[in-house]
Design an enzyme around this catalytic site. Structure first.
Site, short mmCIF file in Angstrom:
data_model
loop_
_atom_site.label_atom_id
_atom_site.label_comp_id
_atom_site.label_asym_id
_atom_site.label_seq_id
_atom_site.Cartn_x
_atom_site.Cartn_y
_atom_site.Cartn_z
N THR A 151 0.89 -1.10 0.16
CA THR A 151 0.05 0.04 -0.03
C THR A 151 0.82 1.23 -0.01
OG1 THR A 151 -0.01 0.11 2.42
CG2 THR A 151 -1.72 -1.14 1.40
N CYS A 152 0.28 2.22 -0.05
CA CYS A 152 0.91 3.77 -0.17
C CYS A 152 1.18 4.36 1.27
CB CYS A 152 0.04 4.73 -0.86
SG CYS A 152 -1.42 5.08 -0.48
N ASP A 153 0.68 3.43 2.32
CA ASP A 153 1.00 3.88 3.62
C ASP A 153 2.38 3.73 4.18
OD1 ASP A 153 0.86 4.47 6.36
OD2 ASP A 153 -1.42 4.02 6.58
N ASN A 178 -6.54 0.22 -0.22
CA ASN A 178 -5.66 0.47 -1.51
C ASN A 178 -5.87 -0.62 -2.58
OD1 ASN A 178 -2.54 2.14 -0.87
ND2 ASN A 178 -4.55 2.74 -1.07
#
Length: 390
Positions: free
Chosen positions: A329-331, A369
């Site tokens: 994910t982008c986290d 996501n």
């Protein structure tokens, strides 16, 4: 339902390696071996000195419930109306234990309608809510002690102090319900003496209340095989049995346990794929992480039973190197605890297999996501299976 273990299962593959080589999935896949799952259920049934009730929260998939039902389990620990319905869909006659001690009035009404036979409480206000529960039901007073030995302690959230448990037990008996006591030693507990301490205190509570309890629920917390040697479940079972006999003498109650993690972990392997590897050779990105099937690793630590295979199904055999692992994910929080040991020849496109991943993987996986674990593939066997689970 019993005797039809394949009702919810597609035609099985031989093993995860065969599936991965043939299908080349680019998403995480959870592999289930019904034979391992049913074998674990039988181990609990033959080894534990009492009734075995599966904690549905660990994995509520229909395949899991159907195989446990086929293996002869007839009791299930449910924590919500949704879990009650999931069990009823598999076995309409299953015994339901509602051991989540905090409930809304609507949840209690649903439990009554569905036919919950055992309820747990840990506070006077929660006991008052059970007024409409039939007096033919069992009400278990759950207590907590400051006992070490688990990966993390459930006592901070649930469980009455012993003095309050004495009062509650008296009230349960006076109200006409079947009185019982229960506890939970905490997750992934490998110390048999944790159970011994709780059982000894349970006898004291019953004695102080002058109430003879029909059953003692010794909780879950049984450890899964995460690394090194397999936990000694037999030793834990023996300690539970001998301690109960000694502590209660001629008034020994029937024992009940509610394994979740230890029941389902061994039957599943999670396959992830390496999306990318940085030039430092120590940082990799997987197609699954803490928002998916690996969420449990954030709280319980890295497992030791991890292996890598190339896209053509061959095991990677380089020396183990501690890696920094990020999820897809982008986290930036999507990161495993540092130090996951992987072969030095691991490369992008390889599959990383995490064994013993049946508990709290798909149950906690999100769709954040657009990622997460959704696929369960049935296999005849698991190469990384611990024979201690048979």
């Amino acid at each position: 339902m019993r005797g039809i273990p394949m009702k919810h299962l597609a035609t099985p593959w031989a093993d995860p390696e065969t599936y991965l080589k043939r299908m080349q999935p680019d998403h995480p896949v959870l592999f289930l071996s019904p034979a391992v799952l049913q074998g674990t259920a039988r181990r609990f049934q033959t080894g534990f000195p009492g009734l075995v009730s599966y904690a549905v929260k660990a994995n509520e998939r229909a395949e899991v419930l159907a195989n446990l039902d086929a293996a002869g389990l007839a009791a299930f620990d449910v924590a919500s109306p949704a879990e009650m319905r999931a069990v009823r869909a598999i076995n309409a006659a299953a015994v339901l234990h509602y051991n989540n001690p905090v409930r809304s009035p609507a949840e209690i009404a649903t439990g009554v309608d569905i036919g919950v036979e055992s309820w747990a409480v840990d506070h006077p206000s929660e006991l008052k809510k059970l007024d409409k529960v039939p007096r033919s039901a069992e009400v278990t007073v759950r207590f907590a002690l400051p006992v070490a030995g688990a990966a993390y302690d459930f006592g901070e959230k649930f469980g009455a102090p012993p003095d309050q448990a004495v009062t509650l037990l008296k009230e349960v008996a006076a109200a006409g319900w079947k009185p019982a006591l229960g506890f939970h030693p905490g997750t992934q507990c490998e110390d048999p003496q944790a159970w011994a301490a709780y059982i000894t205190e349970a006898a004291r509570i019953a004695g102080r209340a002058e109430v003879r309890i029909g059953r003692l629920n010794v909780g879950g917390g049984f450890p899964a095989h995460r690394a090194g040697e397999a936990p000694d479940l037999t030793g834990i079972f023996q300690t539970i049995g001998t301690t109960a006999a000694r502590a209660f003498s001629n008034t020994r109650p029937q024992l009940v346990c509610e394994p979740g993690r230890a029941m389902v972990s061994e039957a599943f392997t999670l396959a992830t794929r390496v999306k990318s590897q940085r030039d430092d050779g120590r940082t990799i990105y997987l197609n699954d992480g803490i928002y998916g099937g690996l969420v449990d690793l954030r709280d319980i630590g890295l497992p030791g039973r991890v292996r890598a295979i190339s896209p053509d199904g061959k095991p990677r055999s380089g020396r183990r190197v501690a890696r920094r692992v990020f999820g897809p994910t982008c986290d930036s929080l999507d990161r495993l605890p540092d130090g996951l040991p992987l072969p030095s020849d691991t490369a992008p496109g390889d599959y990383i297999l995490f064994d013993a991943m049946g508990a709290y993987s798909i149950a906690l996986s999100t769709g954040f996501n657009g990622y997460g674990v959704r696929n369960v593939v049935t296999v005849l066997g698991l190469a990384g299976h611990s024979r201690e689970g048979d």
